[in-house]
Write a protein that holds these residues in place. Structure first.
Motif, PDB file in Angstrom:
ATOM      1  N   TRP A 193     -12.800  51.941  56.226  1.00 13.89           N
ATOM      2  CA  TRP A 193     -12.188  52.718  55.155  1.00 13.89           C
ATOM      3  C   TRP A 193     -10.953  52.020  54.587  1.00 13.89           C
ATOM      4  O   TRP A 193     -10.374  52.476  53.620  1.00 13.89           O
ATOM      5  CB  TRP A 193     -11.813  54.109  55.656  1.00 13.89           C
ATOM      6  CG  TRP A 193     -10.808  54.069  56.779  1.00 13.89           C
ATOM      7  CD1 TRP A 193      -9.446  54.090  56.663  1.00 13.89           C
ATOM      8  CD2 TRP A 193     -11.073  53.961  58.168  1.00 13.89           C
ATOM      9  NE1 TRP A 193      -8.851  54.001  57.894  1.00 13.89           N
ATOM     10  CE2 TRP A 193      -9.835  53.924  58.846  1.00 13.89           C
ATOM     11  CE3 TRP A 193     -12.231  53.888  58.928  1.00 13.89           C
ATOM     12  CZ2 TRP A 193      -9.730  53.821  60.225  1.00 13.89           C
ATOM     13  CZ3 TRP A 193     -12.116  53.788  60.300  1.00 13.89           C
ATOM     14  CH2 TRP A 193     -10.885  53.759  60.923  1.00 13.89           C
ATOM     15  N   SER A 194     -10.554  50.891  55.203  1.00 15.30           N
ATOM     16  CA  SER A 194      -9.345  50.207  54.767  1.00 15.30           C
ATOM     17  C   SER A 194      -9.518  48.699  54.919  1.00 15.30           C
ATOM     18  O   SER A 194     -10.120  48.244  55.897  1.00 15.30           O
ATOM     19  CB  SER A 194      -8.155  50.663  55.618  1.00 15.30           C
ATOM     20  OG  SER A 194      -7.031  49.824  55.405  1.00 15.30           O
ATOM     21  N   PRO A 195      -8.951  47.919  54.000  1.00 15.91           N
ATOM     22  CA  PRO A 195      -9.020  46.463  54.158  1.00 15.91           C
ATOM     23  C   PRO A 195      -8.205  45.960  55.352  1.00 15.91           C
ATOM     24  O   PRO A 195      -8.374  44.830  55.785  1.00 15.91           O
ATOM     25  CB  PRO A 195      -8.460  45.926  52.839  1.00 15.91           C
ATOM     26  CG  PRO A 195      -7.694  47.051  52.236  1.00 15.91           C
ATOM     27  CD  PRO A 195      -8.294  48.322  52.759  1.00 15.91           C
ATOM     28  N   GLU A 196      -7.340  46.798  55.898  1.00 16.40           N
ATOM     29  CA  GLU A 196      -6.522  46.391  57.042  1.00 16.40           C
ATOM     30  C   GLU A 196      -7.069  46.900  58.373  1.00 16.40           C
ATOM     31  O   GLU A 196      -6.417  46.771  59.406  1.00 16.40           O
ATOM     32  CB  GLU A 196      -5.076  46.841  56.845  1.00 16.40           C
ATOM     33  CG  GLU A 196      -4.420  46.101  55.680  1.00 16.40           C
ATOM     34  CD  GLU A 196      -2.919  46.182  55.699  1.00 16.40           C
ATOM     35  OE1 GLU A 196      -2.384  47.268  55.990  1.00 16.40           O
ATOM     36  OE2 GLU A 196      -2.285  45.154  55.420  1.00 16.40           O
ATOM     37  N   VAL A 197      -8.270  47.462  58.350  1.00 13.08           N
ATOM     38  CA  VAL A 197      -8.901  47.968  59.569  1.00 13.08           C
ATOM     39  C   VAL A 197     -10.290  47.351  59.687  1.00 13.08           C
ATOM     40  O   VAL A 197     -11.111  47.496  58.791  1.00 13.08           O
ATOM     41  CB  VAL A 197      -9.002  49.512  59.555  1.00 13.08           C
ATOM     42  CG1 VAL A 197      -9.734  50.013  60.790  1.00 13.08           C
ATOM     43  CG2 VAL A 197      -7.623  50.146  59.453  1.00 13.08           C
TER      44      VAL A 197
END
Length: 134
Positions: A34-38
């Motif tokens: 759900w996130s580019p950082e996850v």
């Protein structure tokens, strides 16, 4: 079990080896995030490994082992990859463990989730224990 570790930035002085990502990809497969950082490997309602970044820097790596769905051989393969990456695992009580099958099984069998599965009524009753023993 090695020792207890207190809260803090566990990745402040080192970043995880790419062996973690290789092992997770090989065993669990990459999943949408759900996130580019996850980054997520596996499924978040089953066995999964989640790596959280802030500004490109890893700040948290979470391993969730679901004994309902994980196959022993796959868990051993994943733990072998974590051993190659030279990491330690921290359980919910902040205890350190080597990434070996016996250590992980010990941590699982002393977890709150295990206690709940073994006797849900007793576990729920323990939540209201005035002594705070949980």
């Amino acid at each position: 079990m090695l020792e207890r570790i207190e809260r803090g930035d566990l990745w402040e002085h080192a970043q995880p080896d790419e062996a973690i990502e290789r092992a997770a990809s090989d065993v669990l497969g990459r999943s949408p995030s759900w996130s580019p950082e996850v980054d997520i490997w596996g499924h978040d309602d089953e066995t999964c490994l989640t790596m959280v970044r802030e500004g490109g820097r890893v700040v948290e790596v979470l391993l969730r082992v679901d004994l309902r769905s994980v196959q022993r051989a796959n868990l051993v393969r994943l733990l072998d990859g974590l051993q190659q990456a030279r990491v330690l695992l921290i359980d919910e009580a902040r205890q350190l463990h080597e990434p070996t099958l016996p250590a992980v099984l010990h941590a699982l069998k002393t977890s709150r989730a295990w206690r709940y599965v073994q006797d849900p009524r007793a576990f729920i009753a323990s939540l209201s224990d005035p002594e705070g023993r949980d």
